[in-house]
Structures are given as C-alpha cells and as structure tokens.
Design a protein around this motif. Structure first.
Motif, short mmCIF file in Angstrom:
data_model
loop_
_atom_site.label_atom_id
_atom_site.label_comp_id
_atom_site.label_asym_id
_atom_site.label_seq_id
_atom_site.Cartn_x
_atom_site.Cartn_y
_atom_site.Cartn_z
N PRO A 263 53.80 52.35 42.68
CA PRO A 263 54.22 51.10 42.04
C PRO A 263 53.98 51.05 40.54
O PRO A 263 54.68 50.35 39.82
CB PRO A 263 53.40 50.03 42.77
CG PRO A 263 53.13 50.64 44.11
CD PRO A 263 52.92 52.10 43.83
N PHE A 264 52.97 51.79 40.04
CA PHE A 264 52.75 51.83 38.59
C PHE A 264 53.99 52.38 37.90
O PHE A 264 54.51 51.79 36.94
CB PHE A 264 51.53 52.70 38.28
CG PHE A 264 51.39 53.03 36.82
CD1 PHE A 264 50.93 52.08 35.92
CD2 PHE A 264 51.75 54.28 36.33
CE1 PHE A 264 50.81 52.38 34.56
CE2 PHE A 264 51.64 54.59 34.98
CZ PHE A 264 51.17 53.63 34.10
N HIS B 205 48.00 46.96 39.95
CA HIS B 205 49.01 47.29 40.95
C HIS B 205 49.63 45.98 41.46
O HIS B 205 48.93 44.98 41.62
CB HIS B 205 48.29 48.03 42.08
CG HIS B 205 49.17 48.55 43.16
ND1 HIS B 205 49.85 47.72 44.03
CD2 HIS B 205 49.43 49.82 43.57
CE1 HIS B 205 50.49 48.45 44.91
NE2 HIS B 205 50.26 49.73 44.65
N PRO B 206 50.95 45.95 41.75
CA PRO B 206 51.58 44.70 42.21
C PRO B 206 50.92 44.08 43.45
O PRO B 206 50.99 42.86 43.64
CB PRO B 206 53.01 45.14 42.54
CG PRO B 206 53.24 46.33 41.68
CD PRO B 206 51.92 47.03 41.58
N LEU B 207 50.26 44.88 44.27
CA LEU B 207 49.62 44.36 45.47
C LEU B 207 48.15 44.01 45.26
O LEU B 207 47.49 43.55 46.19
CB LEU B 207 49.75 45.36 46.62
CG LEU B 207 51.18 45.66 47.10
CD1 LEU B 207 51.16 46.67 48.24
CD2 LEU B 207 51.90 44.40 47.51
N SER B 208 47.61 44.23 44.05
CA SER B 208 46.18 44.02 43.84
C SER B 208 45.77 42.57 44.05
O SER B 208 44.66 42.29 44.49
CB SER B 208 45.77 44.49 42.44
OG SER B 208 46.46 43.77 41.43
N GLN C 31 57.19 50.13 38.27
CA GLN C 31 57.26 49.03 37.31
C GLN C 31 57.75 49.50 35.95
O GLN C 31 58.55 48.83 35.30
CB GLN C 31 55.88 48.37 37.17
CG GLN C 31 55.46 47.58 38.40
CD GLN C 31 54.40 46.55 38.07
OE1 GLN C 31 54.64 45.61 37.32
NE2 GLN C 31 53.22 46.72 38.63
N LEU C 32 57.26 50.65 35.51
CA LEU C 32 57.73 51.20 34.24
C LEU C 32 59.22 51.50 34.29
O LEU C 32 59.98 51.16 33.38
CB LEU C 32 56.95 52.47 33.89
CG LEU C 32 55.55 52.32 33.31
CD1 LEU C 32 54.97 53.70 33.00
CD2 LEU C 32 55.57 51.47 32.04
N VAL C 33 59.65 52.16 35.37
CA VAL C 33 61.06 52.55 35.50
C VAL C 33 61.97 51.32 35.49
O VAL C 33 63.00 51.30 34.82
CB VAL C 33 61.28 53.37 36.78
CG1 VAL C 33 62.77 53.49 37.10
CG2 VAL C 33 60.67 54.76 36.63
N ASN D 46 41.63 53.88 39.48
CA ASN D 46 42.86 53.10 39.54
C ASN D 46 42.87 52.25 40.81
O ASN D 46 42.04 52.41 41.70
CB ASN D 46 44.11 53.99 39.43
CG ASN D 46 44.23 54.98 40.55
OD1 ASN D 46 44.05 54.64 41.72
ND2 ASN D 46 44.55 56.21 40.21
N ASP D 47 43.82 51.35 40.89
CA ASP D 47 43.87 50.38 41.99
C ASP D 47 44.16 51.03 43.33
O ASP D 47 43.63 50.60 44.36
CB ASP D 47 44.93 49.31 41.71
CG ASP D 47 44.55 48.39 40.57
OD1 ASP D 47 43.39 48.44 40.13
OD2 ASP D 47 45.41 47.61 40.12
N ARG D 48 45.02 52.03 43.34
CA ARG D 48 45.36 52.67 44.62
C ARG D 48 44.11 53.29 45.24
O ARG D 48 43.91 53.23 46.45
CB ARG D 48 46.45 53.71 44.42
CG ARG D 48 47.80 53.13 44.04
CD ARG D 48 48.84 54.22 43.87
NE ARG D 48 49.00 54.99 45.08
CZ ARG D 48 49.63 56.17 45.14
NH1 ARG D 48 50.12 56.72 44.03
NH2 ARG D 48 49.76 56.80 46.28
N LEU D 49 43.28 53.90 44.43
CA LEU D 49 42.01 54.44 44.90
C LEU D 49 41.13 53.31 45.45
O LEU D 49 40.50 53.44 46.51
CB LEU D 49 41.30 55.15 43.74
CG LEU D 49 40.20 56.17 44.04
CD1 LEU D 49 40.79 57.40 44.70
CD2 LEU D 49 39.50 56.56 42.75
N ALA D 50 41.12 52.18 44.74
CA ALA D 50 40.31 51.03 45.15
C ALA D 50 40.77 50.46 46.49
O ALA D 50 39.94 50.02 47.30
CB ALA D 50 40.37 49.95 44.08
N PHE D 51 42.08 50.47 46.75
CA PHE D 51 42.56 49.97 48.05
C PHE D 51 41.96 50.79 49.19
O PHE D 51 41.56 50.23 50.22
CB PHE D 51 44.09 50.05 48.11
CG PHE D 51 44.79 49.12 47.17
CD1 PHE D 51 44.20 47.95 46.72
CD2 PHE D 51 46.07 49.40 46.72
CE1 PHE D 51 44.85 47.08 45.85
CE2 PHE D 51 46.74 48.55 45.86
CZ PHE D 51 46.13 47.39 45.42
#
Length: 341
Positions: free
Chosen positions: A77-78, A285-288, A81-83, A251-256
């Motif tokens: 998602p990171f 992250h959009p889901l954070s 969002q940029l794309v 990063n957030d994905r690691l945190a999830f």
C-alpha cells in the motif's frame, strides 16, 4: 454501398482533405491548427469514429509522452499510494503513465527497464529494489532516460525524492521516550539503503536521549512479506522473553505482524495501565488507523513526495533542469498518535 471507415492516419487525412503532417499537429495539439481545419477534423472524427493508433505514433518519435513508473511491489500500500498520486499528476500534465512492478525480483526489474527503453518513454520515476537491483543495468537506463528515484537511491545515479528518515525516526523516538519506556527497534530485512538510514536514525535519537539502544534484526528468504516477518520475529521474541515493553517497528507492515503475534499470545497492546506493551510503526499505512489497536505511526508526506518527484522529472523533460543534474530532496513526516502507543 457504405464506404469503409478509415483505419490509418493516411486514410483519415485523405478523408479530411488535409495533409498527414497537419493531422499529426492536430492530434498533438488541436490549438496548433487553424480553427477551420480543427472544425473539419473534429467533424470527421465524429462522423467516422476514427481512433488514432497512439502506440504507433509514439514509436515514431524519438521520445514519447509516456512516463514509466517502477515500484518494487504494487501490492504494498505504501507504493500503491505513491503510484496513484503520480499517475493522476502526470495525466493532468498530458503524459501517459505506465506502471510496472518487478514483484521484488531483480531479474524482473531489469526486464522492466528494458521494456521502458523499448517503448521510448519520455522519462521514468523509479523506486529501486535496492541492494538487489542490478546497478549496471540501472546506470545504463539512467544515462539514456531522464529519471528520478523515489523512496531510495542507488549510488547517486539520479536525483532522489523521499522521506527524511532521520527526522521521522527521531520524532517517533522522542515521543516514545517522553511518554514511557525507551523503544527497542525491530528492523526489516536489509533490502535497501532506507533500512540502514532508519536504523542509524534510531541509534542517533536514542543517544540524544541518553537511552541504551537495542536493535533486533530480521532475516528471512521472503523480505517483502513484511507482515509475516513481523509475526514470526515477535513469536521468537515472546518465546525468548521480551527485551522491553515498547517496540518501534521499522514500518507499519512489520508492526501489523508484531501486533498479531502479541494478540495471539494473549498480550495487550496499548498505552497506559493494564497494557503489556506499546507498539509503534512508520509510514502511516492506509490500514494503520483500522488495526486493533489502531497504530501509532509516522505519516510520510505522500502528496509532497509525488508532487516534488513529478515536478523534478518534468523539469528534466522541458530542459529547465540540465541532464546529469543530481539532487536529493528529503521531506519531513508527521507523528500520528493512536491507541497502540
């Protein structure tokens, strides 16, 4: 019998009663031809429903109005969002974005570069894989094509636009140290220079607070599967005994993944009385905001990064910025406080 509609530019030019070069000028910029000619061509377009072959027209040019966008994983998602932002910005400027993802595979990244070169793209915005990238292939591409790097750079080959990791990690460490126990840092697998930058920023920030740093590295054969990396790393930490009650993830994905493993083990993640540990991330992250608990994190300036990178590339294409110019633009990020820390 009804006449067959024109299928080529030459046939459509004859049907309009104009020259082939005049028709090309019209499709490039309708305002560049006389009003009477423009009205004639527009009427014939409506009558015949003719559609020019834009791909063929592009290949006849030295440079096209297509801009390549390459990101390591479009499912992240990171990068998504940029794309999204880059595509909308480029379309608004009259360019056609073409996005390719190598899915974390170096050979597919090289293939993406070759594809963009074969299509004669006008320029490219690239977030390289990082250490796994073929540096020689990337260098050849940058020398032949105007290019801006995103998220991480490779050896100063081209201008870079991304996050100021020292500022963002420093901001998070400062908050965590002021609001509770100093954080232990859970690092991602070393996939790109940004990994090292964030870790170095953590060490510097902990030193500034007079706290003892502790970095926990993550090793895996699937470095882009970050939720799984965080989950398995946290499982190992719980089994061995947690080294601290505040965990800062790279990063957030690691945190999830970390939060999921903590929940599975019966640990309560949050801030204040009755909680077992705090967990924070980075990137927003959009889901954070929808995780359980919602994740305290650092929000990168996606809009600023996208606008700045697009502006830099367009300046290269227009000649406003000389080819070969290399610059580094790092944008600050913002702390977002939520329930997890």
């Amino acid at each position: 019998m009804k006449e067959d509609p024109p299928r080529t530019m030459e046939a459509f030019a004859r049907a309009c009663g104009v020259s082939r070069p005049t028709l090309s000028k019209f499709f490039e910029d309708p305002e560049s031809v006389k009003p009477s000619t423009r009205a004639l061509i527009t009427a014939k377009l409506e009558e015949t429903d003719y559609q020019p072959n834009l791909y063929a027209r592009n290949l006849n040019r030295k440079r096209t109005r297509t801009i390549g966008i390459v990101v390591p994983a479009i499912t992240d998602p990171f990068y998504a969002q940029l794309v999204t932002r880059l595509e909308l910005l480029l379309r608004a400027e009259g360019y056609w974005p073409l996005t390719i993802s190598p899915h974390g595979q170096p050979d597919l990244e090289v293939e993406a570069l070759r594809t963009l070169q074969s299509l004669r793209v006008g320029g490219a915005l690239i977030a390289p894989l990082g250490f796994a990238s073929d540096a020689e292939a990337m260098q050849r591409f940058v020398e032949a094509t105007p290019c801006i790097f995103l998220d991480n750079a490779i050896g100063g080959m081209a201008s870079f636009v991304g996050n100021d990791n020292r500022q963002s990690i420093g901001t998070m460490v400062d908050y965590l140290c002021r609001s509770g126990e100093a954080p232990v840092y859970i690092n991602t697998p070393p996939v790109n220079p940004g990994t090292g930058e964030r870790c170095a920023a953590y060490l510097a920030a902990m030193c500034a607070h007079g706290a003892t740093p502790l970095v926990l590295e993550s090793q895996t054969e699937t470095p882009w599967d970050l939720e799984r990396v965080g989950f398995e790393r946290m499982q190992a930490l719980i089994a061995a005994g947690l080294p601290g009650r505040t965990l800062l993830c790279a990063n957030d994905r690691l945190a999830f993944g970390v939060i999921a493993a903590a929940h599975e083990a019966g640990l309560r993640v949050g801030h204040g009385e009755g909680y077992d540990l705090r967990v924070a991330g980075h990137d927003d992250h959009p889901l954070s905001r929808y995780s359980a608990p919602s994740l305290t994190t650092i929000a990168q300036d996606y809009e600023g990064i996208s606008r700045t990178a697009s502006a830099h590339l367009l300046a290269l294409l227009s000649g406003e910025t000389p080819r070969g110019t290399v610059s580094s633009t790092q944008l600050p990020a913002k702390l977002v406080m939520r329930a997890s820390a």
